[in-house]
Structure formats: structure tokens, C-alpha cells
Design a protein around this motif. Structure first.
Motif, PDB file in Angstrom:
ATOM      1  N   LEU A 108       0.837  -1.199   0.000  1.00 55.27           N
ATOM      2  CA  LEU A 108       0.000   0.000   0.000  1.00 55.27           C
ATOM      3  C   LEU A 108       0.873   1.250   0.000  1.00 55.27           C
ATOM      4  CD1 LEU A 108      -2.706   1.509   0.243  1.00 55.27           C
ATOM      5  CD2 LEU A 108      -2.472   1.278   2.729  1.00 55.27           C
ATOM      6  N   ALA A 109       1.881   1.262   0.845  1.00 58.26           N
ATOM      7  CA  ALA A 109       2.780   2.417   0.904  1.00 58.26           C
ATOM      8  C   ALA A 109       3.476   2.635  -0.439  1.00 58.26           C
ATOM      9  CB  ALA A 109       3.816   2.233   2.016  1.00 58.26           C
ATOM     10  N   ALA A 110       3.930   1.553  -1.068  1.00 59.01           N
ATOM     11  CA  ALA A 110       4.612   1.664  -2.361  1.00 59.01           C
ATOM     12  C   ALA A 110       3.669   2.189  -3.448  1.00 59.01           C
ATOM     13  CB  ALA A 110       5.184   0.307  -2.765  1.00 59.01           C
ATOM     14  N   ALA A 111       2.439   1.707  -3.450  1.00 57.54           N
ATOM     15  CA  ALA A 111       1.466   2.145  -4.458  1.00 57.54           C
ATOM     16  C   ALA A 111       1.114   3.621  -4.285  1.00 57.54           C
ATOM     17  CB  ALA A 111       0.202   1.290  -4.383  1.00 57.54           C
ATOM     18  N   VAL A 112       0.889   4.034  -3.054  1.00 57.43           N
ATOM     19  CA  VAL A 112       0.549   5.436  -2.795  1.00 57.43           C
ATOM     20  C   VAL A 112       1.728   6.327  -3.165  1.00 57.43           C
ATOM     21  CG1 VAL A 112       0.036   7.099  -0.958  1.00 57.43           C
ATOM     22  CG2 VAL A 112      -1.170   4.911  -1.032  1.00 57.43           C
ATOM     23  N   GLN A 113       2.928   5.922  -2.773  1.00 55.54           N
ATOM     24  CA  GLN A 113       4.114   6.711  -3.079  1.00 55.54           C
ATOM     25  C   GLN A 113       4.326   6.818  -4.587  1.00 55.54           C
ATOM     26  OE1 GLN A 113       7.886   5.104  -1.761  1.00 55.54           O
ATOM     27  NE2 GLN A 113       8.668   7.173  -1.425  1.00 55.54           N
ATOM     28  N   GLY A 114       4.173   5.718  -5.300  1.00 52.71           N
ATOM     29  CA  GLY A 114       4.342   5.735  -6.755  1.00 52.71           C
ATOM     30  C   GLY A 114       3.343   6.639  -7.450  1.00 52.71           C
ATOM     31  N   ALA A 115       2.099   6.575  -7.017  1.00 52.01           N
ATOM     32  CA  ALA A 115       1.062   7.424  -7.621  1.00 52.01           C
ATOM     33  C   ALA A 115       1.354   8.897  -7.372  1.00 52.01           C
ATOM     34  CB  ALA A 115      -0.304   7.047  -7.062  1.00 52.01           C
ATOM     35  N   ILE A 116       1.735   9.220  -6.141  1.00 51.28           N
ATOM     36  CA  ILE A 116       2.017  10.629  -5.823  1.00 51.28           C
ATOM     37  C   ILE A 116       3.214  11.125  -6.619  1.00 51.28           C
ATOM     38  CG2 ILE A 116       2.855  12.163  -3.993  1.00 51.28           C
ATOM     39  CD1 ILE A 116       0.999  10.609  -2.077  1.00 51.28           C
ATOM     40  N   PHE A 117       4.282  10.332  -6.682  1.00 49.39           N
ATOM     41  CA  PHE A 117       5.458  10.761  -7.438  1.00 49.39           C
ATOM     42  C   PHE A 117       5.131  10.958  -8.915  1.00 49.39           C
ATOM     43  CE2 PHE A 117       7.861  10.139  -3.696  1.00 49.39           C
ATOM     44  CZ  PHE A 117       9.104  10.720  -3.896  1.00 49.39           C
ATOM     45  N   ALA A 118       4.344  10.074  -9.504  1.00 47.17           N
ATOM     46  CA  ALA A 118       3.993  10.199 -10.919  1.00 47.17           C
ATOM     47  C   ALA A 118       3.166  11.452 -11.184  1.00 47.17           C
ATOM     48  CB  ALA A 118       3.235   8.957 -11.385  1.00 47.17           C
ATOM     49  N   VAL A 119       2.201  11.735 -10.329  1.00 45.89           N
ATOM     50  CA  VAL A 119       1.348  12.912 -10.514  1.00 45.89           C
ATOM     51  C   VAL A 119       2.152  14.196 -10.336  1.00 45.89           C
ATOM     52  CG1 VAL A 119      -0.579  14.205  -9.514  1.00 45.89           C
ATOM     53  CG2 VAL A 119      -0.815  11.762  -9.946  1.00 45.89           C
ATOM     54  N   VAL A 120       2.954  14.259  -9.287  1.00 48.10           N
ATOM     55  CA  VAL A 120       3.740  15.477  -9.043  1.00 48.10           C
ATOM     56  C   VAL A 120       4.758  15.688 -10.158  1.00 48.10           C
ATOM     57  CG1 VAL A 120       5.419  16.570  -7.498  1.00 48.10           C
ATOM     58  CG2 VAL A 120       3.388  15.471  -6.550  1.00 48.10           C
ATOM     59  N   ARG A 121       5.436  14.628 -10.568  1.00 52.22           N
ATOM     60  CA  ARG A 121       6.429  14.739 -11.646  1.00 52.22           C
ATOM     61  C   ARG A 121       5.780  15.231 -12.939  1.00 52.22           C
ATOM     62  NH1 ARG A 121       9.797   9.565 -13.847  1.00 52.22           N
ATOM     63  NH2 ARG A 121      10.360  10.426 -15.840  1.00 52.22           N
ATOM     64  N   SER A 122       4.629  14.677 -13.269  1.00 51.68           N
ATOM     65  CA  SER A 122       3.930  15.102 -14.486  1.00 51.68           C
ATOM     66  C   SER A 122       3.472  16.551 -14.406  1.00 51.68           C
ATOM     67  CB  SER A 122       2.730  14.196 -14.745  1.00 51.68           C
ATOM     68  OG  SER A 122       3.171  12.902 -15.056  1.00 51.68           O
ATOM     69  N   ALA A 123       2.957  16.950 -13.253  1.00 55.51           N
ATOM     70  CA  ALA A 123       2.490  18.330 -13.089  1.00 55.51           C
ATOM     71  C   ALA A 123       3.644  19.316 -13.195  1.00 55.51           C
ATOM     72  CB  ALA A 123       1.781  18.488 -11.744  1.00 55.51           C
ATOM     73  N   VAL A 124       4.775  19.002 -12.566  1.00 57.33           N
ATOM     74  CA  VAL A 124       5.930  19.904 -12.618  1.00 57.33           C
ATOM     75  C   VAL A 124       6.520  19.930 -14.025  1.00 57.33           C
ATOM     76  CG1 VAL A 124       8.275  20.263 -11.744  1.00 57.33           C
ATOM     77  CG2 VAL A 124       6.435  19.746 -10.156  1.00 57.33           C
ATOM     78  N   ASP A 125       6.660  18.770 -14.674  1.00 60.87           N
ATOM     79  CA  ASP A 125       7.184  18.716 -16.045  1.00 60.87           C
ATOM     80  C   ASP A 125       6.306  19.509 -17.008  1.00 60.87           C
ATOM     81  OD1 ASP A 125       9.330  17.148 -15.332  1.00 60.87           O
ATOM     82  OD2 ASP A 125       8.534  15.299 -16.203  1.00 60.87           O
ATOM     83  N   ARG A 126       5.007  19.317 -16.882  1.00 58.21           N
ATOM     84  CA  ARG A 126       4.070  20.000 -17.778  1.00 58.21           C
ATOM     85  C   ARG A 126       4.131  21.511 -17.572  1.00 58.21           C
ATOM     86  NH1 ARG A 126       1.268  18.488 -22.373  1.00 58.21           N
ATOM     87  NH2 ARG A 126      -0.406  19.954 -22.662  1.00 58.21           N
ATOM     88  N   THR A 127       4.186  21.938 -16.310  1.00 63.80           N
ATOM     89  CA  THR A 127       4.277  23.364 -16.007  1.00 63.80           C
ATOM     90  C   THR A 127       5.558  23.955 -16.591  1.00 63.80           C
ATOM     91  OG1 THR A 127       2.999  23.057 -13.991  1.00 63.80           O
ATOM     92  CG2 THR A 127       4.347  25.044 -14.125  1.00 63.80           C
ATOM     93  N   GLY A 128       6.672  23.249 -16.442  1.00 58.37           N
ATOM     94  CA  GLY A 128       7.938  23.724 -17.007  1.00 58.37           C
ATOM     95  C   GLY A 128       7.901  23.796 -18.520  1.00 58.37           C
ATOM     96  N   ALA A 129       7.331  22.793 -19.164  1.00 60.95           N
ATOM     97  CA  ALA A 129       7.235  22.785 -20.627  1.00 60.95           C
ATOM     98  C   ALA A 129       6.362  23.928 -21.131  1.00 60.95           C
ATOM     99  CB  ALA A 129       6.687  21.445 -21.114  1.00 60.95           C
ATOM    100  N   LYS A 130       5.241  24.161 -20.451  1.00 59.01           N
ATOM    101  CA  LYS A 130       4.362  25.266 -20.859  1.00 59.01           C
ATOM    102  C   LYS A 130       5.066  26.612 -20.672  1.00 59.01           C
ATOM    103  CE  LYS A 130       0.328  24.705 -21.822  1.00 59.01           C
ATOM    104  NZ  LYS A 130      -0.237  24.711 -23.161  1.00 59.01           N
ATOM    105  N   ALA A 131       5.843  26.756 -19.598  1.00 59.50           N
ATOM    106  CA  ALA A 131       6.576  28.011 -19.360  1.00 59.50           C
ATOM    107  C   ALA A 131       7.620  28.243 -20.454  1.00 59.50           C
ATOM    108  CB  ALA A 131       7.238  27.986 -17.986  1.00 59.50           C
TER     109      ALA A 131
END
Length: 98
Positions: free
Chosen positions: A58-81
Motif C-alpha cells: 500500500l505504501a509503495a502504491a501510494v508513493q508511486g502514484a504521488i510521485f507520478a502525478v507530481v512529476r507530471s504536473a511539474v514537467d508540464r508546467t515547465g514545458a508550458k513556461a
């Protein structure tokens, strides 16, 4: 044919910095999420003898999901900038990083 603009070299260090920032943000978000879910400060890791399979996975799944969402949001924001400031999308090819 229109001449294609080249991406400034500044994106490489910016991408590295964004990756570091996204990792730090994801780590903070995971700690807060785990504390909300289990009311514990420390999440189990795979080698924690006192934790069961369900809790570790459970901890691994939650951590993986959070890392994927945050990484995508930050990458997308940087690309748009970059696109807003230079008029060029930071990657030439279509598709994802992975």
C-alpha cells in the motif's frame, strides 16, 4: 516551409532543477498523505521486518502514484513556461519521457 526554432540550451538545467523540485515536493506530499492515511510518521519500506505485505505494498502504491502525478504536473508546467517564453515546445518528439 517555415524555419523551425531551436530550443534554447537553458532547458536542460531547468529540466534537471524541475526534476529535483518535483522529487522534493512528492516526498513531502507522500509523508503528509501517509500520516493522514495511517496516522504514522514513517511509512514502511520493503525491508521493514515488522510490517506486513499489505502495508508495504500500500505504501509503495501510494508513493508511486504521488510521485507520478507530481512529476507530471511539474514537467508540464515547465514545458508550458518554456513554450510561452520561447515559442518552442521543449521536446521535438511526441510521446513521453518513459
Amino acid at each position: 516551409m517555415a524555419k523551425k526554432k531551436k530550443l534554447p540550451l537553458a532547458y536542460k538545467p531547468l529540466g534537471f532543477a524541475l526534476g529535483w523540485v518535483s522529487g522534493a515536493l512528492a516526498s513531502m506530499a507522500f509523508r503528509a498523505t501517509w500520516k493522514a492515511i495511517r496516522h504514522e510518521d514513517d511509512a514502511p519500506d520493503a525491508l521493514d521486518r515488522d510490517r506486513g505485505w499489505g502495508e508495504v505494498l500500500l505504501a509503495a502504491a501510494v508513493q508511486g502514484a504521488i510521485f507520478a502525478v507530481v512529476r507530471s504536473a511539474v514537467d508540464r508546467t515547465g514545458a508550458k513556461a518554456i513554450e510561452r517564453s520561447t515559442g518552442v515546445w521543449p521536446t521535438a518528439e511526441k510521446g513521453g519521457r518513459d
